[in-house]
Design a protein around this motif. Structure first.
Motif, PDB file in Angstrom:
ATOM      1  N   SER A 191     -42.776 -18.317   1.670  1.00 41.21           N
ATOM      2  CA  SER A 191     -43.529 -16.405   1.965  1.00 41.21           C
ATOM      3  C   SER A 191     -45.058 -17.114   1.811  1.00 41.21           C
ATOM      4  O   SER A 191     -45.695 -17.481   0.281  1.00 41.21           O
ATOM      5  CB  SER A 191     -42.959 -15.173   0.788  1.00 41.21           C
ATOM      6  N   SER A 192     -45.769 -16.543   2.871  1.00 38.35           N
ATOM      7  CA  SER A 192     -46.750 -16.541   2.252  1.00 38.35           C
ATOM      8  C   SER A 192     -47.828 -15.620   1.245  1.00 38.35           C
ATOM      9  O   SER A 192     -48.674 -16.358   0.356  1.00 38.35           O
ATOM     10  CB  SER A 192     -48.018 -16.495   3.649  1.00 38.35           C
ATOM     11  N   LEU A 193     -47.381 -14.897   1.639  1.00 38.58           N
ATOM     12  CA  LEU A 193     -48.437 -13.355   0.687  1.00 38.58           C
ATOM     13  C   LEU A 193     -47.561 -13.880  -0.630  1.00 38.58           C
ATOM     14  O   LEU A 193     -48.365 -13.752  -1.545  1.00 38.58           O
ATOM     15  CB  LEU A 193     -47.494 -12.264   1.256  1.00 38.58           C
ATOM     16  N   ALA A 194     -46.098 -14.680  -0.597  1.00 38.48           N
ATOM     17  CA  ALA A 194     -46.476 -15.317  -2.034  1.00 38.48           C
ATOM     18  C   ALA A 194     -47.170 -16.526  -2.421  1.00 38.48           C
ATOM     19  O   ALA A 194     -47.591 -16.009  -3.863  1.00 38.48           O
ATOM     20  CB  ALA A 194     -44.705 -15.651  -2.430  1.00 38.48           C
ATOM     21  N   VAL A 195     -47.228 -17.303  -1.491  1.00 41.46           N
ATOM     22  CA  VAL A 195     -48.724 -18.120  -2.413  1.00 41.46           C
ATOM     23  C   VAL A 195     -49.870 -17.848  -2.213  1.00 41.46           C
ATOM     24  O   VAL A 195     -50.607 -17.481  -3.478  1.00 41.46           O
ATOM     25  CB  VAL A 195     -49.030 -18.947  -1.188  1.00 41.46           C
ATOM     26  N   VAL A 196     -50.137 -16.174  -1.244  1.00 41.13           N
ATOM     27  CA  VAL A 196     -51.728 -16.206  -1.917  1.00 41.13           C
ATOM     28  C   VAL A 196     -51.622 -15.294  -3.432  1.00 41.13           C
ATOM     29  O   VAL A 196     -52.376 -15.055  -4.097  1.00 41.13           O
ATOM     30  CB  VAL A 196     -51.994 -14.944  -1.082  1.00 41.13           C
ATOM     31  N   LEU A 197     -51.115 -14.107  -3.329  1.00 43.75           N
ATOM     32  CA  LEU A 197     -50.546 -13.818  -4.721  1.00 43.75           C
ATOM     33  C   LEU A 197     -51.245 -15.057  -6.238  1.00 43.75           C
ATOM     34  O   LEU A 197     -51.303 -14.970  -6.972  1.00 43.75           O
ATOM     35  CB  LEU A 197     -49.176 -13.339  -4.737  1.00 43.75           C
ATOM     36  N   GLY A 198     -50.091 -15.862  -5.606  1.00 48.06           N
ATOM     37  CA  GLY A 198     -49.725 -16.928  -7.292  1.00 48.06           C
ATOM     38  C   GLY A 198     -51.489 -17.281  -6.799  1.00 48.06           C
ATOM     39  O   GLY A 198     -51.015 -17.995  -8.101  1.00 48.06           O
ATOM     40  N   VAL A 199     -51.922 -17.790  -6.335  1.00 48.66           N
ATOM     41  CA  VAL A 199     -53.589 -18.407  -6.544  1.00 48.66           C
ATOM     42  C   VAL A 199     -54.114 -17.206  -7.083  1.00 48.66           C
ATOM     43  O   VAL A 199     -54.993 -17.431  -7.548  1.00 48.66           O
ATOM     44  CB  VAL A 199     -53.498 -18.766  -4.581  1.00 48.66           C
ATOM     45  N   VAL A 200     -54.185 -16.017  -6.620  1.00 46.50           N
ATOM     46  CA  VAL A 200     -55.274 -15.324  -7.068  1.00 46.50           C
ATOM     47  C   VAL A 200     -54.754 -15.276  -8.041  1.00 46.50           C
ATOM     48  O   VAL A 200     -55.975 -14.687  -9.279  1.00 46.50           O
ATOM     49  CB  VAL A 200     -54.656 -14.101  -5.725  1.00 46.50           C
ATOM     50  N   ALA A 201     -53.708 -14.447  -8.627  1.00 42.10           N
ATOM     51  CA  ALA A 201     -52.975 -13.921 -10.205  1.00 42.10           C
ATOM     52  C   ALA A 201     -52.580 -15.450 -11.036  1.00 42.10           C
ATOM     53  O   ALA A 201     -52.074 -15.244 -12.094  1.00 42.10           O
ATOM     54  CB  ALA A 201     -51.656 -13.450 -10.004  1.00 42.10           C
ATOM     55  N   GLU A 202     -53.251 -17.033 -10.578  1.00 42.88           N
ATOM     56  CA  GLU A 202     -53.204 -18.492 -11.003  1.00 42.88           C
ATOM     57  C   GLU A 202     -50.649 -17.941 -11.239  1.00 42.88           C
ATOM     58  O   GLU A 202     -51.670 -18.593 -12.604  1.00 42.88           O
ATOM     59  CB  GLU A 202     -54.623 -18.129 -12.443  1.00 42.88           C
ATOM     60  N   LEU A 203     -50.778 -18.223 -11.115  1.00 44.72           N
ATOM     61  CA  LEU A 203     -49.663 -18.849 -10.846  1.00 44.72           C
ATOM     62  C   LEU A 203     -48.968 -19.623  -9.832  1.00 44.72           C
ATOM     63  O   LEU A 203     -49.045 -20.044  -9.592  1.00 44.72           O
ATOM     64  CB  LEU A 203     -48.362 -17.020 -11.205  1.00 44.72           C
TER      65      LEU A 203
END
Length: 438
Positions: free
Chosen positions: A159-171
């Motif tokens: 999930s590319s959105l999950a990757v983006v979320l992880g980057v922005v949220a620092e997870l």
């Protein structure tokens, strides 16, 4: 300057520029540059913001975005996705509502391969809906299952959105990709249960029809030829993370390589297909990374000016319990999804919501999964969910938006049920992560 005034001065122009039609990346760029110059001491503040953003963008954690895009483009352009549909068609046989079940099965399979919900809607909508309507399927059972199941691309790795979320949220990206698996499968089960119940209670919505009998031998051969190789790709992305053989970035690269090799093995990868897949995935990746860069800079701007901490203190002081506030955040995301695309919502709200959730002491992975389900729910929510307009573009001529809205509603109920279940039972998220990493 008071934190609320700073937040208003930054959020107001950003939302206004987006409403006026400015691309998200450029809206972030304008607000970030002007905000940094005015609030952070002129050019020195702008230079510091640029340095910090550049450092964030050069992180290897962003590589999976491009790799997942390559997987999706190669899969669709080489025709392997159509092979999956043909195999599912053989497997479901004479089952009532078989084409609706095919839509859910196809949505699950495509989500494990592409991570692209809009691409899944385009493929499933253009290939299945005309056949459904020719067989007498009513709109709720032809359009609805595709709208619901295609959104699973957000919820099942890659999930590319999950990757983006992880980057922005620092997870940690690996933990997040594992965390979304069970909730994604839960949503698929809810869709399947609804279709089965609706077809049982109202058989007229999905009339039965005769199909050519297919022997068990043919079904097994089709599965071995078209489904089994997909397991190799899934293992290349998820399995290597589970076994600790690769980082999420390395797993994304191995998945892209496995997809290209599969297309070569099936003799579906010509030079033109490979070239167009690379160029298209590069174009989409650059667009996403521009938005990510703007969001990272915006997050830092909110933090440097104290707006994030001021808002967090204000939320913590509200006379409501912690879970009520978190639930209100999730519902806010759904409402925003009726008017905005997933990426803008993510970039605007994550910098504000995640610090509050962490301050409450909740697991940010649990909230991130709720966030992703809400994003998927918003994208299929009337009146302006993006998925609805993709469906309108590929649906048979004469399909009205009202019919699309009505078809989406039962699957939105399933999405809300999924949100409620994950909200009430965080173990659905935390158990597989703990099993894998602890």
């Amino acid at each position: 300057m008071d934190w609320w005034l700073t937040l208003l001065l930054l959020m107001g122009p950003l939302l206004l520029l987006m409403m006026l039609g400015m691309p998200v990346a450029f809206a972030f760029l304008v607000v970030n540059l002007v905000g940094a110059y005015v609030l952070l001491g002129g050019m020195s503040g702008v230079e510091q913001l640029v340095i910090n953003t550049t450092g964030a963008l050069t992180s290897f954690t962003l590589v999976p975005i491009a790799m997942f895009m390559i997987m999706g483009e190669v899969m669709f352009r080489s025709g392997i996705a159509n092979d999956l549909l043909d195999t599912l068609d053989k497997w479901f046989g004479k089952l009532r509502g078989r084409l609706a079940f095919m839509a859910v099965g196809g949505g699950v399979l495509f989500s494990t391969l592409t991570g692209n919900s809009m691409g899944s809607i385009a493929l499933l909508g253009s290939s299945l809906v005309p056949e459904m309507e020719k067989r007498g399927y009513q709109k709720p059972m032809s359009l609805g299952p595709i709208l619901g199941s295609a959104g699973l691309a957000i919820m099942i790795p890659p999930s590319s959105l999950a990757v983006v979320l992880g980057v922005v949220a620092e997870l940690p990206i690996g933990r997040l990709l594992i965390a979304i698996i069970l909730p994604g499968l839960l949503m698929a089960v809810l869709y399947t249960a609804y279709i089965l119940g609706r077809c049982t209670l109202q058989p007229e919505v999905a009339p039965s029809f005769d199909v050519a009998p297919t022997s068990v031998r043919v079904k097994l051969e089709a599965g071995a030829r078209n489904i089994l190789p997909i397991g190799i790709i899934v293992f290349a992305v998820v399995g290597v993370i589970f076994l600790g053989l690769a980082t999420p970035t390395e797993a994304a690269a191995s998945g892209a390589v496995a997809t290209v090799l599969l297309a070569l093995f099936k003799r579906r990868l010509s030079f033109d297909i490979f070239k167009s897949s690379m160029f298209e995935s590069a174009a989409i990746s650059v667009m996403v990374l521009l938005i990510v860069a703007g969001a990272i800079a915006f997050t830092q701007l909110l933090s440097f000016t104290g707006a994030t901490f001021g808002l967090m203190d204000a939320v913590l002081g509200l006379p409501f319990d912690d879970k009520t506030i978190v639930l209100a955040m999730v519902l806010t995301i759904v409402v925003l999804g009726m008017f905005m695309g997933p990426l803008p919502i993510m970039m605007i709200t994550l910098p504000i919501f995640v610090p509050v959730v962490e301050q409450f002491g909740f697991d940010p992975l649990w909230f991130s999964v709720l966030f992703l389900i809400a994003i998927e729910t918003g994208s299929t929510s009337p009146p302006l969910g993006a998925a609805l307009f993709v469906m309108k573009a590929v649906a048979p001529e004469g399909t009205r938006m009202g019919s699309i809205y009505k078809s989406a509603l039962p699957f939105l109920v399933c999405d809300f049920l999924a949100i409620g279940i994950v909200f009430a039972f965080p173990e659905i998220v935390t158990w597989p992560v703990g099993l894998m990493f602890d």
